[in-house]
Design a protein around this motif. Structure first.
Motif, PDB file in Angstrom:
ATOM      1  N   PHE A 192      -1.696  -7.615  -7.712  1.00 37.08           N
ATOM      2  CA  PHE A 192      -0.409  -6.919  -7.616  1.00 37.08           C
ATOM      3  C   PHE A 192       0.348  -7.214  -6.324  1.00 37.08           C
ATOM      4  N   ILE A 193      -0.336  -7.667  -5.284  1.00 38.62           N
ATOM      5  CA  ILE A 193       0.392  -8.181  -4.121  1.00 38.62           C
ATOM      6  C   ILE A 193       1.123  -9.456  -4.520  1.00 38.62           C
ATOM      7  N   ASP A 194       0.493 -10.233  -5.396  1.00 36.15           N
ATOM      8  CA  ASP A 194       1.136 -11.440  -5.930  1.00 36.15           C
ATOM      9  C   ASP A 194       2.261 -11.081  -6.896  1.00 36.15           C
ATOM     10  N   PHE A 195       2.167  -9.943  -7.544  1.00 34.24           N
ATOM     11  CA  PHE A 195       3.140  -9.564  -8.579  1.00 34.24           C
ATOM     12  C   PHE A 195       4.401  -8.932  -7.989  1.00 34.24           C
ATOM     13  N   PHE A 196       4.248  -7.947  -7.110  1.00 32.37           N
ATOM     14  CA  PHE A 196       5.399  -7.182  -6.610  1.00 32.37           C
ATOM     15  C   PHE A 196       6.135  -7.924  -5.499  1.00 32.37           C
ATOM     16  N   ASN A 197       7.422  -7.804  -5.500  1.00 32.12           N
ATOM     17  CA  ASN A 197       8.254  -8.380  -4.455  1.00 32.12           C
ATOM     18  C   ASN A 197       8.445  -7.350  -3.352  1.00 32.12           C
ATOM     19  N   VAL A 198       7.431  -7.210  -2.487  1.00 24.70           N
ATOM     20  CA  VAL A 198       7.462  -6.234  -1.401  1.00 24.70           C
ATOM     21  C   VAL A 198       7.275  -6.917  -0.058  1.00 24.70           C
ATOM     22  N   TYR A 247      15.669 -13.005 -17.731  1.00 24.52           N
ATOM     23  CA  TYR A 247      14.229 -12.786 -17.573  1.00 24.52           C
ATOM     24  C   TYR A 247      13.695 -13.396 -16.280  1.00 24.52           C
ATOM     25  N   LEU A 248      14.541 -13.438 -15.265  1.00 25.09           N
ATOM     26  CA  LEU A 248      14.110 -14.012 -13.993  1.00 25.09           C
ATOM     27  C   LEU A 248      12.984 -13.200 -13.377  1.00 25.09           C
ATOM     28  N   ASN A 249      13.095 -11.891 -13.445  1.00 24.63           N
ATOM     29  CA  ASN A 249      12.026 -11.023 -12.949  1.00 24.63           C
ATOM     30  C   ASN A 249      12.093  -9.669 -13.640  1.00 24.63           C
ATOM     31  N   LEU A 250      11.232  -8.770 -13.205  1.00 17.03           N
ATOM     32  CA  LEU A 250      11.107  -7.456 -13.827  1.00 17.03           C
ATOM     33  C   LEU A 250      11.585  -6.394 -12.841  1.00 17.03           C
ATOM     34  N   LYS A 251      12.385  -5.449 -13.321  1.00 20.68           N
ATOM     35  CA  LYS A 251      12.891  -4.371 -12.478  1.00 20.68           C
ATOM     36  C   LYS A 251      12.346  -3.049 -12.979  1.00 20.68           C
ATOM     37  N   PHE A 252      11.858  -2.233 -12.036  1.00 21.86           N
ATOM     38  CA  PHE A 252      11.308  -0.924 -12.378  1.00 21.86           C
ATOM     39  C   PHE A 252      12.398   0.117 -12.176  1.00 21.86           C
ATOM     40  N   THR A 253      12.778   0.754 -13.267  1.00 22.35           N
ATOM     41  CA  THR A 253      13.992   1.572 -13.287  1.00 22.35           C
ATOM     42  C   THR A 253      13.891   2.865 -12.480  1.00 22.35           C
ATOM     43  N   ILE A 261       0.831  -1.208   0.000  1.00 17.50           N
ATOM     44  CA  ILE A 261       0.000   0.000   0.000  1.00 17.50           C
ATOM     45  C   ILE A 261       0.861   1.252   0.000  1.00 17.50           C
ATOM     46  N   ASN A 262       1.897   1.253   0.849  1.00 24.92           N
ATOM     47  CA  ASN A 262       2.746   2.441   0.958  1.00 24.92           C
ATOM     48  C   ASN A 262       3.565   2.682  -0.301  1.00 24.92           C
ATOM     49  N   LEU A 263       4.071   1.607  -0.889  1.00 27.87           N
ATOM     50  CA  LEU A 263       4.950   1.752  -2.050  1.00 27.87           C
ATOM     51  C   LEU A 263       4.195   1.960  -3.354  1.00 27.87           C
ATOM     52  N   VAL A 264       3.052   1.354  -3.466  1.00 29.77           N
ATOM     53  CA  VAL A 264       2.387   1.304  -4.762  1.00 29.77           C
ATOM     54  C   VAL A 264       1.013   1.962  -4.747  1.00 29.77           C
ATOM     55  N   SER A 304      12.219   3.199  -9.618  1.00 29.93           N
ATOM     56  CA  SER A 304      11.899   2.888  -8.222  1.00 29.93           C
ATOM     57  C   SER A 304      12.697   1.654  -7.810  1.00 29.93           C
ATOM     58  N   ASP A 305      12.543   1.276  -6.556  1.00 30.39           N
ATOM     59  CA  ASP A 305      13.232   0.082  -6.066  1.00 30.39           C
ATOM     60  C   ASP A 305      12.377  -1.169  -6.201  1.00 30.39           C
ATOM     61  N   LEU A 306      11.293  -1.074  -6.929  1.00 37.60           N
ATOM     62  CA  LEU A 306      10.378  -2.208  -7.056  1.00 37.60           C
ATOM     63  C   LEU A 306      10.915  -3.254  -8.020  1.00 37.60           C
ATOM     64  N   THR A 307      10.645  -4.505  -7.686  1.00 40.13           N
ATOM     65  CA  THR A 307      10.912  -5.622  -8.595  1.00 40.13           C
ATOM     66  C   THR A 307       9.729  -6.573  -8.520  1.00 40.13           C
ATOM     67  N   SER A 308       9.588  -7.390  -9.549  1.00 42.74           N
ATOM     68  CA  SER A 308       8.540  -8.404  -9.522  1.00 42.74           C
ATOM     69  C   SER A 308       9.060  -9.657  -8.839  1.00 42.74           C
ATOM     70  N   LYS A 309       8.163 -10.516  -8.440  1.00 44.58           N
ATOM     71  CA  LYS A 309       8.560 -11.786  -7.865  1.00 44.58           C
ATOM     72  C   LYS A 309       9.125 -12.700  -8.947  1.00 44.58           C
ATOM     73  N   ASN A 310       9.942 -13.626  -8.524  1.00 43.89           N
ATOM     74  CA  ASN A 310      10.428 -14.646  -9.449  1.00 43.89           C
ATOM     75  C   ASN A 310       9.296 -15.607  -9.803  1.00 43.89           C
ATOM     76  N   GLY A 311       9.355 -16.152 -11.011  1.00 46.16           N
ATOM     77  CA  GLY A 311       8.381 -17.157 -11.406  1.00 46.16           C
ATOM     78  C   GLY A 311       7.198 -16.643 -12.187  1.00 46.16           C
ATOM     79  N   LEU A 312       7.085 -15.321 -12.321  1.00 49.84           N
ATOM     80  CA  LEU A 312       5.986 -14.762 -13.102  1.00 49.84           C
ATOM     81  C   LEU A 312       6.269 -14.832 -14.595  1.00 49.84           C
ATOM     82  N   PHE A 313       7.529 -14.774 -14.928  1.00 47.31           N
ATOM     83  CA  PHE A 313       7.955 -14.830 -16.323  1.00 47.31           C
ATOM     84  C   PHE A 313       8.763 -16.103 -16.553  1.00 47.31           C
ATOM     85  N   ILE A 314       8.982 -16.432 -17.798  1.00 46.13           N
ATOM     86  CA  ILE A 314       9.715 -17.656 -18.127  1.00 46.13           C
ATOM     87  C   ILE A 314      11.209 -17.392 -18.028  1.00 46.13           C
ATOM     88  N   PHE A 315      11.874 -18.187 -17.210  1.00 50.99           N
ATOM     89  CA  PHE A 315      13.321 -18.075 -17.050  1.00 50.99           C
ATOM     90  C   PHE A 315      14.010 -18.560 -18.336  1.00 50.99           C
TER      91      PHE A 315
END
Length: 286
Positions: free
Chosen positions: A280-286, A198-204, A175-178, A206-217
């Motif tokens: 998005f709680i499932d998506f973001f690594n927070v 392609y392990l995960n997604l990085k948001f340039t 909630i605070n970050l996003v 901010s310090d946000l990244t996606s969780k591993n496993g959402l995309f194909i390694f």
């Protein structure tokens, strides 16, 4: 009024595209309701006729309901009959096909309230029945009461934990970050890039990244250039899926603050928002 109704109607229709109905879980839920309805009917009938065989039927149904409720809660097998299906499509890599799917579990509070009410009522019924029917059978009475206490207490605790299953610190960070910064995050998915392989997604920005496993390694030591190109397109499709959902989410949050809704419509608005939250709680690594 027309604008308000149109907003909720459109977004409710959009959200339903991400809801997956689980027939087996729904069947089990309906079975629980039918067993409980039968139990209550037989219990009321037995208060009028006082038949010994009916008392055994009541105790048997109660034990079945309580044992099933407790067993499933201990092993966390009590599942809501709906899931969030973020994406579900097939991709082709080389000569093989890949089935790509992302499901997110979520609980309906009303679902758990019904289960708790059923089992609390069942506990009252079985205690009443046992105390009246087994009055002269002290050993049986002691065994039954002890078993009920052992089964029910941890099970009810597990149920209440399920209702508040999202870790508070994770939800707070999200909630605070996003969420509370959605105005500044309108173009969040315009400023992102894949990490190595392609392990995960990085948001340039901010310090946000996606969780591993959402995309194909993508292991470059295994795949050839043609396969890597195909995997890139698949990951791009997944990324665009989340990007489109984020854009809808942003627009919904913005519009919902501009329009006041009635208490009746507020529940629908809350439900729509919570589905987006779960995605998005499932998506973001927070």
């Amino acid at each position: 009024m027309k604008k308000k109704n149109s907003l909720l109607k459109d977004y409710k229709k959009t959200i339903k595209n991400y809801i997956k109905f689980l027939p087996l879980n729904f069947f089990v839920y309906i079975l629980d309701l039918l067993v409980f309805a039968s139990l209550v009917s037989i219990f009321i009938t037995n208060r009028l006729v006082e038949i010994e065989s009916l008392s055994w039927v009541i105790i048997s149904l109660c034990l079945y309901t309580i044992f099933r409720f407790s067993f499933l809660n201990w092993f966390q097998k009590n599942k809501y009959y709906k899931k969030i299906l973020v994406y579900d499509f097939q991709g082709k890599v080389g000569d093989g096909d890949m089935v790509l799917k992302r499901e997110v579990s979520y609980n309906s509070i009303s679902f758990w309230v019904v289960l708790i009410v059923i089992n609390l009522s069942t506990a009252v019924i079985v205690n009443y029945e046992v105390s009246t029917f087994l009055t002269n059978q002290k050993y049986m009475l002691a065994i039954t009461n002890t078993s009920l206490n052992m089964l029910l207490l941890p099970s009810f605790l597990s149920s209440f934990q399920q209702i508040g299953q999202i870790d508070k610190s994770v939800a707070s960070n999200y909630i605070n970050l996003v969420k509370d910064q959605y105005f500044s995050n309108k173009d969040l998915f315009e400023n992102c890039e894949f990490e190595d392989n392609y392990l995960n997604l990085k948001f340039t920005k901010s310090d946000l990244t996606s969780k591993n496993g959402l995309f194909i390694f993508v292991d470059k030591d295994i795949f050839n250039q043609a396969d890597i190109a195909e995997l890139y397109e698949i990951n791009k499709t997944i990324l665009n899926t989340y990007k489109n959902i984020w854009e809808n989410y942003y627009t919904f949050l913005k519009k919902k603050n501009e329009i006041k809704v009635s208490k009746v419509k507020l529940q629908t608005q809350y439900w729509i928002e919570r589905i987006y939250d779960h995605i998005f709680i499932d998506f973001f690594n927070v």
